[in-house]
Design a protein around this motif. Sequence first.
Motif, PDB file in Angstrom:
ATOM      1  N   ASN A  62     -39.705 -20.396  34.536  1.00 29.13           N
ATOM      2  CA  ASN A  62     -38.670 -20.293  35.573  1.00 29.13           C
ATOM      3  C   ASN A  62     -37.314 -19.942  34.973  1.00 29.13           C
ATOM      4  OD1 ASN A  62     -40.209 -20.833  37.868  1.00 29.13           O
ATOM      5  ND2 ASN A  62     -40.026 -23.057  37.620  1.00 29.13           N
ATOM      6  N   VAL A  63     -37.050 -20.451  33.770  1.00 31.34           N
ATOM      7  CA  VAL A  63     -35.785 -20.173  33.089  1.00 31.34           C
ATOM      8  C   VAL A  63     -35.700 -18.677  32.757  1.00 31.34           C
ATOM      9  CG1 VAL A  63     -34.413 -20.691  31.039  1.00 31.34           C
ATOM     10  CG2 VAL A  63     -35.790 -22.505  32.126  1.00 31.34           C
ATOM     11  N   ILE A  64     -36.808 -18.162  32.242  1.00 35.52           N
ATOM     12  CA  ILE A  64     -36.822 -16.752  31.839  1.00 35.52           C
ATOM     13  C   ILE A  64     -36.798 -15.849  33.083  1.00 35.52           C
ATOM     14  CG2 ILE A  64     -38.039 -15.014  30.442  1.00 35.52           C
ATOM     15  CD1 ILE A  64     -36.822 -17.554  28.945  1.00 35.52           C
ATOM     16  N   ALA A  65     -37.395 -16.336  34.176  1.00 38.36           N
ATOM     17  CA  ALA A  65     -37.347 -15.560  35.430  1.00 38.36           C
ATOM     18  C   ALA A  65     -35.910 -15.438  35.933  1.00 38.36           C
ATOM     19  CB  ALA A  65     -38.229 -16.227  36.492  1.00 38.36           C
ATOM     20  N   ILE A  66     -35.117 -16.491  35.756  1.00 40.90           N
ATOM     21  CA  ILE A  66     -33.702 -16.395  36.152  1.00 40.90           C
ATOM     22  C   ILE A  66     -33.010 -15.332  35.296  1.00 40.90           C
ATOM     23  CG2 ILE A  66     -31.486 -17.620  36.188  1.00 40.90           C
ATOM     24  CD1 ILE A  66     -33.025 -20.197  36.861  1.00 40.90           C
ATOM     25  N   ALA A  67     -33.286 -15.349  33.982  1.00 42.85           N
ATOM     26  CA  ALA A  67     -32.679 -14.351  33.097  1.00 42.85           C
ATOM     27  C   ALA A  67     -33.061 -12.936  33.529  1.00 42.85           C
ATOM     28  CB  ALA A  67     -33.119 -14.599  31.650  1.00 42.85           C
ATOM     29  N   CYS A  68     -34.340 -12.750  33.853  1.00 44.53           N
ATOM     30  CA  CYS A  68     -34.812 -11.410  34.242  1.00 44.53           C
ATOM     31  C   CYS A  68     -34.171 -10.962  35.562  1.00 44.53           C
ATOM     32  CB  CYS A  68     -36.346 -11.404  34.344  1.00 44.53           C
ATOM     33  SG  CYS A  68     -37.126 -11.538  32.729  1.00 44.53           S
ATOM     34  N   GLY A  69     -34.059 -11.882  36.508  1.00 47.22           N
ATOM     35  CA  GLY A  69     -33.403 -11.555  37.784  1.00 47.22           C
ATOM     36  C   GLY A  69     -31.941 -11.199  37.559  1.00 47.22           C
ATOM     37  N   ALA A  70     -31.280 -11.970  36.711  1.00 49.05           N
ATOM     38  CA  ALA A  70     -29.859 -11.728  36.454  1.00 49.05           C
ATOM     39  C   ALA A  70     -29.662 -10.350  35.813  1.00 49.05           C
ATOM     40  CB  ALA A  70     -29.309 -12.824  35.539  1.00 49.05           C
ATOM     41  N   CYS A  71     -30.581  -9.988  34.949  1.00 53.71           N
ATOM     42  CA  CYS A  71     -30.521  -8.696  34.268  1.00 53.71           C
ATOM     43  C   CYS A  71     -30.634  -7.549  35.291  1.00 53.71           C
ATOM     44  CB  CYS A  71     -31.668  -8.654  33.257  1.00 53.71           C
ATOM     45  SG  CYS A  71     -31.919  -7.090  32.486  1.00 53.71           S
ATOM     46  N   LEU A  72     -31.617  -7.647  36.175  1.00 48.93           N
ATOM     47  CA  LEU A  72     -31.784  -6.606  37.189  1.00 48.93           C
ATOM     48  C   LEU A  72     -30.619  -6.619  38.172  1.00 48.93           C
ATOM     49  CD1 LEU A  72     -34.281  -4.606  38.154  1.00 48.93           C
ATOM     50  CD2 LEU A  72     -34.418  -5.834  36.023  1.00 48.93           C
ATOM     51  N   GLY A  73     -30.215  -7.828  38.584  1.00 51.00           N
ATOM     52  CA  GLY A  73     -29.110  -7.945  39.537  1.00 51.00           C
ATOM     53  C   GLY A  73     -27.815  -7.386  38.968  1.00 51.00           C
ATOM     54  N   GLY A  74     -27.635  -7.533  37.658  1.00 50.80           N
ATOM     55  CA  GLY A  74     -26.418  -7.032  37.011  1.00 50.80           C
ATOM     56  C   GLY A  74     -26.477  -5.543  36.715  1.00 50.80           C
ATOM     57  N   GLY A  75     -27.601  -4.907  37.050  1.00 50.34           N
ATOM     58  CA  GLY A  75     -27.703  -3.455  36.878  1.00 50.34           C
ATOM     59  C   GLY A  75     -28.037  -3.025  35.457  1.00 50.34           C
ATOM     60  N   PHE A  76     -28.656  -3.904  34.669  1.00 48.23           N
ATOM     61  CA  PHE A  76     -28.918  -3.565  33.260  1.00 48.23           C
ATOM     62  C   PHE A  76     -30.284  -2.901  33.052  1.00 48.23           C
ATOM     63  CE2 PHE A  76     -25.645  -6.794  33.238  1.00 48.23           C
ATOM     64  CZ  PHE A  76     -24.688  -6.165  32.468  1.00 48.23           C
ATOM     65  N   GLY A  77     -31.090  -2.812  34.091  1.00 52.24           N
ATOM     66  CA  GLY A  77     -32.281  -1.976  34.026  1.00 52.24           C
ATOM     67  C   GLY A  77     -33.571  -2.690  33.648  1.00 52.24           C
ATOM     68  N   GLU A  78     -34.667  -1.968  33.899  1.00 51.77           N
ATOM     69  CA  GLU A  78     -35.997  -2.558  33.719  1.00 51.77           C
ATOM     70  C   GLU A  78     -36.395  -2.680  32.248  1.00 51.77           C
ATOM     71  OE1 GLU A  78     -38.682  -0.467  36.306  1.00 51.77           O
ATOM     72  OE2 GLU A  78     -37.834  -1.448  38.075  1.00 51.77           O
ATOM     73  N   SER A  79     -35.876  -1.793  31.393  1.00 54.00           N
ATOM     74  CA  SER A  79     -36.189  -1.918  29.964  1.00 54.00           C
ATOM     75  C   SER A  79     -35.594  -3.204  29.428  1.00 54.00           C
ATOM     76  CB  SER A  79     -35.651  -0.713  29.182  1.00 54.00           C
ATOM     77  OG  SER A  79     -36.216   0.475  29.680  1.00 54.00           O
TER      78      SER A  79
END
Length: 325
Positions: free
Chosen positions: A186-203
């Motif tokens: 769940n912690v890593i899922a928050i990081a992944c969501g934040a990354c996409l939400g911040g526009g940093f991309g799927e890579s």
Amino acid sequence: MTRIAVAGAGAFGTALAVALCETRDVALWGRDAPAMSAMAQSRVNPRLPGVSLPAALPVTADPDALSDAEVVLLATPAQTLRAFLDDHAPALGGKPLVACGKGIDLRTLDGPSATIRRALPSALPLVLTGPSFAADIARGLPTALTLACADRTEGARLQALLATPALRLYRTTDLVGAELGGALKNVIAIACGACLGGGFGESARAALLTRGFAEMQRLALRLGARSDTLMGLSGLGDLVLTATSEGSRNYRYGLSLGRSEPFDAAVTVEGAATARAAARLGGTLGLDLPVTEAVAELVEGRTNVGTALQRLLDRPLRAEQDSAD
Ligand SMILES: NC(=O)C1=CN([C@@H]2O[C@H](COP(=O)(O)OP(=O)(O)OC[C@H]3O[C@@H](n4cnc5c(N)ncnc54)[C@H](O)[C@@H]3O)[C@@H](O)[C@H]2O)C=CC1
Ligand SMILES: O=C(CO)COP(=O)(O)O
């Protein structure tokens, strides 16, 4: 006698009760009497919209449903588990108790099985975890989960009791690995969501998912988990689901952090408290958990997504595997 009680009438408890009541004698218990009686009338749980509760499923706030059960599934959020066990100790002592929540207690830094052991030494702790959205389970869609129990015989007995034609259970004796996989993803899922939400991309999201998984393993193995458990349904399997799907509340919460949008505080986001708990554990154990620490800082409002990601990129270059030189 009701064989199985599900304690906690949120989305997940309700979904498990709906799935199990097709073939088993099950009762769904919730703490809020007016809400339970409304649910008994309407046969709908607002936390699980679009799912009708079968007529055969008793829905109740009567604590007798807990005392009468042979086995109790604990489907309350992780931060409330200890209080629930203390409140209902006489009804729960001596029984197999199946922890279905995913998290680390922020006050004690215990996972669910240690929380059960401390609160009720006479109970038998089990952990049910893995990739499963409540809505999928309630609709009878195919799902595979891990059931962990230190006692092989009881584990096999409970595996047979709790499996259904659509809900396939694999068993393990590695309680620590199973519960930490479910909590830490769940912690890593928050990081992944934040990354996409911040526009940093799927890579970048794939990098965070993978490096986050390395952190999950680093912490879990230090706490006594087996590596192959983390590679299974309760670790990698659940991480893949939660870190890539907007069906996940943890991922959606991360998206909102990345977009600097507000998020409904009434929604259960287990990874927020667990990030803080895991960062504390990592600090105590001297472990390198940069993604987890970044999520803990984000949750506490001590950084923003852009700064957190830049800090990860600025770290000294290193070998990919902990064991490599
Ligand atoms: N919703 C899902 O798809 C899945 C959820 N889980 C896990 O299940 C746990 C519960 O999540 P959800 O049911 O989705 O949350 P939810 O927000 O839908 O419901 C939580 C329920 O717990 C009850 N509750 C809170 N404190 C309590 C207490 N002290 N005593 C008794 N009941 C209490 C609330 O009244 C509410 O009904 C979480 O740890 C979550 O990670 C696991 C797999 C899937
Ligand atoms: O644990 C889950 C899926 O396995 C549910 O994830 P969320 O709590 O993020 O919605």
